[in-house]
Scaffold this active site. Structure first.
Site, PDB file in Angstrom:
ATOM      1  N   CYS A  70       0.889  -1.191   0.111  1.00 24.67           N
ATOM      2  CA  CYS A  70      -0.040   0.176   0.058  1.00 24.67           C
ATOM      3  C   CYS A  70       0.705   1.161   0.135  1.00 24.67           C
ATOM      4  CB  CYS A  70      -0.860  -0.112   1.224  1.00 24.67           C
ATOM      5  SG  CYS A  70      -1.627   1.370   1.624  1.00 24.67           S
ATOM      6  N   CYS A  73       0.043   3.723   2.570  1.00 21.00           N
ATOM      7  CA  CYS A  73       0.323   3.219   4.207  1.00 21.00           C
ATOM      8  C   CYS A  73       2.053   3.469   4.128  1.00 21.00           C
ATOM      9  CB  CYS A  73       0.196   1.860   4.099  1.00 21.00           C
ATOM     10  SG  CYS A  73      -1.575   1.500   3.946  1.00 21.00           S
TER      11      CYS A  73
END
Length: 145
Positions: A70, A73
């Site tokens: 991600c 993230c």
């Protein structure tokens, strides 16, 4: 009050400790491994330690549900680290890799990542999704706790 005792889970060995609330800003060490209970860094959790931290800690635990693939993230990770240091005497920040530990995240119906959730004594107090800068992470956490 300074005589209030609370349970806090060690970020190193994941043993539950009972300490005076006013010790959080000092040099409180784990009774088991003797490492500092307050580090100012996010704790990396797995299935077992996740359950211990959110279920046993009377100190707020803020979990960043994330995954290595991600991009947002990974972009938020330094801000989360910075917020962990800013809030070290107010909450324990932690990270749970939802790809490596999907069974821990599953009961919380995490639909998008990054998602942060605040827990205290096993109860979810609030959650927010999306990458945020450190100041917004800090502000959001303080508004929940």
């Amino acid at each position: 009050m300074s005589d209030n005792k609370l349970h806090i889970v060690c970020p190193h060995c994941h043993t539950t400790n009972r300490i005076a609330a006013d010790q959080l800003g000092g040099e409180a060490n784990c009774g088991n491994c003797h490492q500092p209970l307050v580090t100012g860094h996010p704790v990396v959790l797995d299935d077992t330690s996740f359950a211990k931290h959110i279920g046993r800690s009377q100190f707020p635990v803020v979990v960043d549900f994330w995954a290595p693939w991600c991009g947002p993230c990974r972009m938020m990770a330094p801000a989360f680290e910075q917020a962990a240091n800013t809030l070290k005497t107010q909450a324990q920040l932690a990270k749970l890799d939802t790809e490596a530990h999907p069974q821990a995240a599953a009961p919380y119906n995490i639909r998008s990542i990054p998602t942060m959730a605040v827990f205290k004594e096993g109860k979810e107090l609030g959650r927010i999704s999306g990458a945020l800068p450190a100041a917004e992470i800090t502000r959001w956490i303080q508004s929940i706790i």
